[in-house]
Design a protein around this motif. Structure first.
Motif, PDB file in Angstrom:
ATOM      1  N   HIS A 249     -12.715  -5.896  15.566  1.00 52.71           N
ATOM      2  CA  HIS A 249     -11.622  -6.912  15.198  1.00 52.71           C
ATOM      3  C   HIS A 249     -12.251  -7.055  13.380  1.00 52.71           C
ATOM      4  CE1 HIS A 249      -8.948  -9.565  13.630  1.00 52.71           C
ATOM      5  NE2 HIS A 249     -10.151 -10.342  12.754  1.00 52.71           N
ATOM      6  N   ARG A 252     -12.432  -3.444  12.434  1.00 54.38           N
ATOM      7  CA  ARG A 252     -10.934  -2.936  11.559  1.00 54.38           C
ATOM      8  C   ARG A 252     -10.902  -3.559  10.225  1.00 54.38           C
ATOM      9  NH1 ARG A 252      -9.423  -3.528  17.215  1.00 54.38           N
ATOM     10  NH2 ARG A 252      -9.071  -5.187  16.874  1.00 54.38           N
ATOM     11  N   ARG A 253     -11.531  -4.887  10.331  1.00 52.89           N
ATOM     12  CA  ARG A 253     -11.375  -5.285   8.833  1.00 52.89           C
ATOM     13  C   ARG A 253     -11.918  -4.799   8.248  1.00 52.89           C
ATOM     14  NH1 ARG A 253      -9.012 -10.255   9.144  1.00 52.89           N
ATOM     15  NH2 ARG A 253      -9.462 -10.186   6.472  1.00 52.89           N
ATOM     16  N   GLN A 256     -10.333  -1.952   6.302  1.00 58.10           N
ATOM     17  CA  GLN A 256      -9.691  -1.956   5.166  1.00 58.10           C
ATOM     18  C   GLN A 256      -9.745  -2.570   3.982  1.00 58.10           C
ATOM     19  OE1 GLN A 256      -6.779  -4.584   6.836  1.00 58.10           O
ATOM     20  NE2 GLN A 256      -7.040  -3.778   8.274  1.00 58.10           N
ATOM     21  N   THR A 257     -11.413  -2.899   4.017  1.00 58.35           N
ATOM     22  CA  THR A 257     -11.416  -4.001   2.732  1.00 58.35           C
ATOM     23  C   THR A 257     -12.486  -2.988   2.541  1.00 58.35           C
ATOM     24  OG1 THR A 257     -13.337  -5.306   3.874  1.00 58.35           O
ATOM     25  CG2 THR A 257     -11.027  -5.901   3.708  1.00 58.35           C
TER      26      THR A 257
END
Length: 269
Positions: A249, A252-253, A256-257
């Motif tokens: 998790h 994945r975050r 994105q960032t």
């Protein structure tokens, strides 16, 4: 102790903070006060285990010599000998604790160190959050405690993990047992509940030492502190383990960032 493998000096300050959160660099290398004009190479070495020598030595001594000592942490100690040991550690001396030291003196030294830390082992800004978990139950309580533990600075996290492992081992020897040849081995009578009662106020502190009378703590807070520390001792192994699901998790975050940082770290790996 490993040699530096690369430099991340060109990364922004926000990225440096991300790496600090991932525990991939030494915190002193990420000091925000460092001059932005200077290129300072940051190491990607794994962080060393950040446990104060006094804590590790005290735990090791009691694990070796005191697990069968009845009433450990409750029986009185020699104030003079404890003060002498404390001064030797304070002077940075490489103090070796062996069988000649009293287990009760070492136990008192450990309690004193935790009680008198300028910043308590569980930071004071998290005091209320940790206590709020006392009203929770089951998996929800453990999940909340785990997320709070993830917020601890590395040195606090490592030291708390070492202490909880030690307290769990002490509690494992609380009851009378039998040796290989059937002889009776006395228990130390220090159950998880007893240990939580003694160590709770030293680890979870609302006020700095000397700011407020410890006796002024209300009953509700005192009961909550004991319950929270009891849960930490009982479940420390799972609480300090990051699940694969949570790692995925987070990854994945971060894709994105901070995709550049993730790409950089994966290439280094």
């Amino acid at each position: 102790g490993a040699m530096s493998v690369d430099s991340i000096a060109d990364l922004s300050d926000n990225t440096s903070k991300l790496l600090e959160a991932l525990q991939l660099s030494h915190p002193h290398e990420l000091d925000p006060r460092r001059s932005l004009g200077k290129k300072k190479a940051l190491s990607l070495n794994p962080i060393t285990w950040q446990v104060p020598r006094i804590v590790d030595r005290c735990c090791e001594h009691i694990e070796t010599h005191g697990l069968q000592t009845v009433g450990i942490f409750r029986v009185g100690s020699s104030k003079k000998r404890v003060q002498q040991l404390r001064e030797e550690f304070d002077q940075g001396l490489d103090v070796f604790l062996d069988e000649h030291q009293s287990v009760h003196d070492v136990a008192a030294l450990l309690k004193e160190f935790l009680r008198d830390m300028p910043d308590s082992l569980i930071p004071r800004e998290l005091y209320g959050a940790f206590l709020s978990t006392a009203s929770m139950e089951g998996p929800a309580q453990l999940a909340a405690l785990q997320l709070l533990l993830f917020l601890l600075p590395p040195c606090h996290s490592d030291t708390l993990h070492r202490l909880l492992r030690f307290l769990s081992e002490v509690a494992r020897h609380a009851e009378i047992s039998r040796g290989p040849d059937g002889q009776e081995i006395p228990g130390n009578k220090m159950t998880v509940s007893n240990l939580a009662t003694i160590f709770g106020p030293n680890i979870l502190q609302k006020e700095k030492p000397g700011e407020k009378d410890v006796g002024a703590m209300n009953f509700e807070d005192s009961a909550a502190i004991i319950l929270v520390l009891q849960r930490l001792i009982e479940h420390y192994q799972t609480l300090f383990m990051v699940s694969p699901e949570m790692q995925c998790h987070i990854l994945r975050r971060l894709f994105q960032t901070d995709p550049d940082v993730i790409d950089y770290l994966l290439r280094r790996k």
